[in-house]
Design an enzyme around this catalytic site. Structure first.
Site, PDB file in Angstrom:
ATOM      1  N   GLN A  42       0.805  -1.217   0.000  1.00 25.77           N
ATOM      2  CA  GLN A  42       0.000   0.000   0.000  1.00 25.77           C
ATOM      3  C   GLN A  42       0.845   1.279   0.000  1.00 25.77           C
ATOM      4  O   GLN A  42       0.350   2.343  -0.351  1.00 25.77           O
ATOM      5  CB  GLN A  42      -0.948  -0.003   1.202  1.00 25.77           C
ATOM      6  CG  GLN A  42      -2.017  -1.080   1.074  1.00 25.77           C
ATOM      7  CD  GLN A  42      -2.912  -1.164   2.286  1.00 25.77           C
ATOM      8  OE1 GLN A  42      -2.631  -1.918   3.209  1.00 25.77           O
ATOM      9  NE2 GLN A  42      -3.976  -0.392   2.299  1.00 25.77           N
ATOM     10  N   HIS A  48       1.137  -9.408   4.461  1.00 24.39           N
ATOM     11  CA  HIS A  48      -0.036  -8.517   4.486  1.00 24.39           C
ATOM     12  C   HIS A  48      -0.706  -8.592   3.112  1.00 24.39           C
ATOM     13  O   HIS A  48      -0.439  -7.767   2.231  1.00 24.39           O
ATOM     14  CB  HIS A  48       0.400  -7.089   4.816  1.00 24.39           C
ATOM     15  CG  HIS A  48      -0.740  -6.166   5.169  1.00 24.39           C
ATOM     16  ND1 HIS A  48      -0.801  -5.469   6.355  1.00 24.39           N
ATOM     17  CD2 HIS A  48      -1.863  -5.821   4.499  1.00 24.39           C
ATOM     18  CE1 HIS A  48      -1.908  -4.740   6.396  1.00 24.39           C
ATOM     19  NE2 HIS A  48      -2.575  -4.934   5.266  1.00 24.39           N
ATOM     20  N   ASN A  95      -1.408 -10.900   8.294  1.00 25.77           N
ATOM     21  CA  ASN A  95      -2.397  -9.854   8.526  1.00 25.77           C
ATOM     22  C   ASN A  95      -3.775 -10.283   8.028  1.00 25.77           C
ATOM     23  O   ASN A  95      -3.915 -10.742   6.880  1.00 25.77           O
ATOM     24  CB  ASN A  95      -1.993  -8.580   7.776  1.00 25.77           C
ATOM     25  CG  ASN A  95      -3.059  -7.498   7.929  1.00 25.77           C
ATOM     26  OD1 ASN A  95      -3.187  -6.898   8.988  1.00 25.77           O
ATOM     27  ND2 ASN A  95      -3.863  -7.290   6.892  1.00 25.77           N
ATOM     28  N   GLU A  96      -4.771 -10.116   8.871  1.00 23.47           N
ATOM     29  CA  GLU A  96      -6.176 -10.319   8.498  1.00 23.47           C
ATOM     30  C   GLU A  96      -6.377 -11.535   7.591  1.00 23.47           C
ATOM     31  O   GLU A  96      -6.839 -11.396   6.448  1.00 23.47           O
ATOM     32  CB  GLU A  96      -6.744  -9.068   7.824  1.00 23.47           C
ATOM     33  CG  GLU A  96      -6.856  -7.894   8.747  1.00 23.47           C
ATOM     34  CD  GLU A  96      -7.563  -6.671   8.122  1.00 23.47           C
ATOM     35  OE1 GLU A  96      -7.855  -6.697   6.911  1.00 23.47           O
ATOM     36  OE2 GLU A  96      -7.820  -5.713   8.859  1.00 23.47           O
TER      37      GLU A  96
HETATM   38  O1  IFM Z   1      -6.093  -0.833   4.178  1.00 27.22           O
HETATM   39  C1  IFM Z   1      -6.621  -1.895   4.899  1.00 27.22           C
HETATM   40  C2  IFM Z   1      -5.510  -2.782   5.436  1.00 27.22           C
HETATM   41  O2  IFM Z   1      -4.673  -3.242   4.428  1.00 27.22           O
HETATM   42  C3  IFM Z   1      -6.108  -3.974   6.148  1.00 27.22           C
HETATM   43  N1  IFM Z   1      -7.086  -3.568   7.127  1.00 27.22           N
HETATM   44  C4  IFM Z   1      -8.097  -2.616   6.709  1.00 27.22           C
HETATM   45  C5  IFM Z   1      -7.439  -1.414   6.077  1.00 27.22           C
HETATM   46  C6  IFM Z   1      -8.478  -0.342   5.708  1.00 27.22           C
HETATM   47  O3  IFM Z   1      -9.433  -0.858   4.860  1.00 27.22           O
END
Ligand code: IFM
Length: 399
Positions: A17, A109, A152-153
């Site tokens: 990002q 991520h 991540n997530e």
């Molecule tokens: O930008 C994302 C991130 O990569 C993962 N969690 C949520 C954020 C906002 O949408």
């Protein structure tokens, strides 16, 4: 409430990002294969500008920065390790530490190397072995890193993979990130538990390796939707909550910490997730304005994990109005402090995000404490950065 010394106050980011030109990643390939998808390109060039980014956070008064290591840079071709990229990420760790920022390092991520995707991605038979080899490769640069998040997530990643498949095959008329509500995404696909269990396997496979080799606290970060049931739909709520979150939270039992990531709250009815109703207060990603989501997510996480220490690794708002960001974050912190007053063990708060950045196929949702001119890459701190720095210095909200 005032938190104890040692509490982490910071901001978070993710490699794809912010860095720019992650050309060996599966995301870069996806940008070409999904018609009309908005590309990450140079992103915000943090690959080169990270010292400036970190200094802005430290100068504001923050004491932590969460950033990620991009597997596709470390291993751009299968088995070919880039020593230069390992050195790059080690320099990032050193820079953070020299500025007084505790590094919180994420190892994965959402993005993987393209070669890994071509071998079948996470569901391939040897996927976990590849991930373990990558983690073994980065362990030597994690010396003195206290906090490591493996994945991540994972719950959002199952949806990301599913939505990318649907966009590539034309089932979705255009790309829509699962992190952004929109016309083509009225409802999120519920994550496939088989894929979820594969992520659990990967997380468990590296947890002890990292702990034993580095002494770091190891955990993973889970997206929380602060779900609630509409009357009479409690059973459906539990079913959806398990598939979306609890499977991943239960897997964190035995971890050193769990990363809580919360932005909004959502209802569940007899059909599943209820889309956020249109409202003038909705955020730039279409979600309801719900600062209370953080407190709800933290309490839920504490209950399901059975008391694993919590690090808030993401919380924030997509808004063009920075006063709104301060208002939202004040509310979120009040909810967090109230949970802490009820003995929930919270070790830090990392805001999403440090700088306005690439939101997975979209540039419009701005979550940053710092604005970025995408032509010149000039950074301009917003008032919310100084505000959060002040909260950090005081260890609490202003009276
Ligand atoms: O930008 C994302 C991130 O990569 C993962 N969690 C949520 C954020 C906002 O949408």
């Amino acid at each position: 409430m005032n938190v104890e010394r040692g509490f982490l106050w910071g901001a978070s980011s993710a490699p794809l990002q912010v860095e720019g030109n992650n050309v060996s990643s599966d995301w870069w390939a996806r940008e070409e294969s999904i018609p009309g998808m908005v590309a990450s390109g140079d992103a915000i060039d943090s690959y080169h500008r990270y010292p400036e980014d970190m200094r802005l956070l430290a100068d504001a008064g923050l004491n932590a920065y969460r950033f990620g290591i991009e597997w596709a840079r470390i291993e751009p071709r299968q088995g070919q390790i880039s020593r230069a990229q390992l050195a790059h990420y080690r320099r990032m760790i050193d820079t953070a530490r020299n500025l007084g920022l505790t590094p919180v390092v994420t190892l994965h991520h959402f993005t993987s190397p393209q070669w890994f995707a071509e071998l079948g991605g996470w569901m391939a038979a040897d996927a976990v072995d590849h991930f373990v080899r990558y983690v073994r490769t980065v362990i030597p640069i994690l010396d003195e890193v206290e906090w490591v998040a493996t994945i991540n997530e994972p719950n959002m990643m199952t949806m990301m993979i599913e939505m990318a498949r649907a966009a590539e095959s034309g089932e979705l008329p255009e790309w829509q990130s699962p992190t952004v509500e929109g016309a083509v995404q009225p409802l999120l696909p519920i994550p496939d538990p088989q894929v979820g269990r594969r992520f659990v396997e990967a997380h468990h496979a590296v947890r002890d390796l990292i702990r034993d080799a580095t002494g770091a606290k190891v955990g993973w970060t889970v997206a929380n939707q602060a779900l609630t049931a509409t009357p009479g739909n409690e059973a459906k709520h539990l079913e959806i909550q398990y598939a979306l979150e609890d499977l991943y939270l239960e897997a964190a039992r035995g971890d050193d910490f769990i990363g809580v990531q919360a932005y909004s709250s959502q209802q569940v009815d007899e059909n599943g997730l209820v889309p956020h109703a249109p409202h003038p207060d909705n955020t730039l990603v279409g979600t309801s304005y719900r600062p209370d989501a953080l407190g709800m997510a933290v309490r839920h996480t504490w209950d399901v994990t059975g008391g694993v220490p919590i690090l808030v690794t993401e919380n924030g708002i997509a808004s063009g109005d920075d006063a709104r960001r301060i208002d939202y974050t004040s509310g979120a912190l009040r909810g967090l402090f109230s949970a802490m007053a009820d003995d929930v063990d919270v070790r830090g708060y990392l805001h999403w995000t440090a700088l306005d950045n690439y939101e997975w196929g979209h540039w419009e949702p701005t979550f940053g404490l710092i604005a970025v001119d995408r032509e010149t890459f000039e950074r301009t701190p917003k008032p919310s950065l100084a505000w959060l720095g002040d909260v950090a210095r005081r260890g609490g909200l202003p009276a």
